[in-house]
Write a protein that holds these residues in place. Sequence first.
Motif, PDB file in Angstrom:
ATOM      1  N   GLY A  18       0.793  -1.225   0.000  1.00 55.24           N
ATOM      2  CA  GLY A  18       0.000   0.000   0.000  1.00 55.24           C
ATOM      3  C   GLY A  18       0.823   1.271   0.000  1.00 55.24           C
ATOM      4  O   GLY A  18       0.349   2.329  -0.452  1.00 55.24           O
ATOM      5  N   SER A  19       2.065   1.202   0.477  1.00 56.14           N
ATOM      6  CA  SER A  19       2.899   2.410   0.519  1.00 56.14           C
ATOM      7  C   SER A  19       3.224   2.935  -0.866  1.00 56.14           C
ATOM      8  O   SER A  19       3.609   4.101  -1.024  1.00 56.14           O
ATOM      9  CB  SER A  19       4.194   2.140   1.297  1.00 56.14           C
ATOM     10  N   ASP A 143      13.511   6.127  -4.000  1.00 58.22           N
ATOM     11  CA  ASP A 143      12.236   5.429  -4.207  1.00 58.22           C
ATOM     12  C   ASP A 143      12.468   3.978  -4.613  1.00 58.22           C
ATOM     13  O   ASP A 143      11.746   3.076  -4.177  1.00 58.22           O
ATOM     14  CB  ASP A 143      11.406   6.141  -5.281  1.00 58.22           C
ATOM     15  N   LEU A 144      13.460   3.749  -5.444  1.00 57.42           N
ATOM     16  CA  LEU A 144      13.786   2.386  -5.846  1.00 57.42           C
ATOM     17  C   LEU A 144      14.199   1.541  -4.648  1.00 57.42           C
ATOM     18  O   LEU A 144      13.817   0.367  -4.547  1.00 57.42           O
ATOM     19  CB  LEU A 144      14.911   2.396  -6.886  1.00 57.42           C
ATOM     20  N   ALA A 145      14.937   2.142  -3.732  1.00 61.88           N
ATOM     21  CA  ALA A 145      15.366   1.406  -2.539  1.00 61.88           C
ATOM     22  C   ALA A 145      14.165   0.977  -1.710  1.00 61.88           C
ATOM     23  O   ALA A 145      14.105  -0.163  -1.220  1.00 61.88           O
ATOM     24  CB  ALA A 145      16.317   2.261  -1.708  1.00 61.88           C
ATOM     25  N   VAL A 146      13.199   1.875  -1.563  1.00 59.81           N
ATOM     26  CA  VAL A 146      12.003   1.551  -0.781  1.00 59.81           C
ATOM     27  C   VAL A 146      11.155   0.501  -1.510  1.00 59.81           C
ATOM     28  O   VAL A 146      10.695  -0.473  -0.903  1.00 59.81           O
ATOM     29  CB  VAL A 146      11.171   2.821  -0.497  1.00 59.81           C
ATOM     30  N   LEU A 147      10.950   0.683  -2.812  1.00 60.62           N
ATOM     31  CA  LEU A 147      10.151  -0.283  -3.572  1.00 60.62           C
ATOM     32  C   LEU A 147      10.720  -1.691  -3.440  1.00 60.62           C
ATOM     33  O   LEU A 147       9.981  -2.657  -3.220  1.00 60.62           O
ATOM     34  CB  LEU A 147      10.100   0.122  -5.046  1.00 60.62           C
ATOM     35  N   ALA A 148      12.033  -1.810  -3.553  1.00 58.51           N
ATOM     36  CA  ALA A 148      12.651  -3.130  -3.448  1.00 58.51           C
ATOM     37  C   ALA A 148      12.544  -3.696  -2.036  1.00 58.51           C
ATOM     38  O   ALA A 148      12.334  -4.902  -1.852  1.00 58.51           O
ATOM     39  CB  ALA A 148      14.116  -3.056  -3.876  1.00 58.51           C
ATOM     40  N   ALA A 149      12.650  -2.815  -1.046  1.00 61.99           N
ATOM     41  CA  ALA A 149      12.655  -3.276   0.341  1.00 61.99           C
ATOM     42  C   ALA A 149      11.287  -3.736   0.819  1.00 61.99           C
ATOM     43  O   ALA A 149      11.192  -4.650   1.647  1.00 61.99           O
ATOM     44  CB  ALA A 149      13.175  -2.168   1.260  1.00 61.99           C
ATOM     45  N   VAL A 150      10.205  -3.108   0.319  1.00 62.44           N
ATOM     46  CA  VAL A 150       8.863  -3.427   0.832  1.00 62.44           C
ATOM     47  C   VAL A 150       8.100  -4.375  -0.078  1.00 62.44           C
ATOM     48  O   VAL A 150       6.947  -4.704   0.204  1.00 62.44           O
ATOM     49  CB  VAL A 150       8.012  -2.153   1.050  1.00 62.44           C
TER      50      VAL A 150
END
Length: 231
Positions: A18-19, A143-150
């Motif tokens: 959802g983020s 943003d890519l780091a967050v997308l991959a992490a979540v």
Amino acid sequence: MSNKDVSVVLAHGAWADGSSWARVITALDAEGITAVAAPLPLTSLADDVAALNRTLDRVAGPVVLVGHAYAGAVIAETRSPRVKALVYVAALAPDESETVADVFYRLPPHPFAPKLAPDANGLIWLPESAFAAAFAQGARSEDLAVLAAVQRPISPACITVPVGRPLWKDVPSWFLVAEDDRMIAPETQRSMAARMQATVRSHPVDHTPIVTAPKLVTDIIREAVENVTEH
């Protein structure tokens, strides 16, 4: 009725949660439009539809239902009479008796698209390198780091089950075609939108404009909301 009387429910796609809707949620909130992200388990199509229905039970009034990517199949499976419009954002829209895989693999993949296969636990993860190469090539590094992490993995049970009569046959729909999409071929998006008789907005954006071009996504959602308030 005003825009503030309509609830927007957002459904994320595969390899997301959802983020991924954060910037769209804050933009809608600034306009006084209530938006809620439905948490999909991505364990089976039936599980995801059930999770979406639980979220619909939590919101009031008429609903505009928005799906990104895989979630296009999910939003069309709900039977809630309060859903008055559907919005597809670079999404998949199988017709009755088709599977998500049928439409996803209709055309050859983009050269930068990742090769996908279940892991030892039977789940499909997106390789980390694919976020920058194909999933959201227009995104900033943070943003890519967050997308991959979540990211949430998706089960093959989500994409191999034929869908029922899709809701887009009964309510108006909008479709944001992502012309620079490397995950779902733009030609596939255009053909699905045409058979849905959707209102189409086409933009030179990547597969994840909910992150990389949130204003364009907010604009098409607002169109749908205003159509509901006018009728």
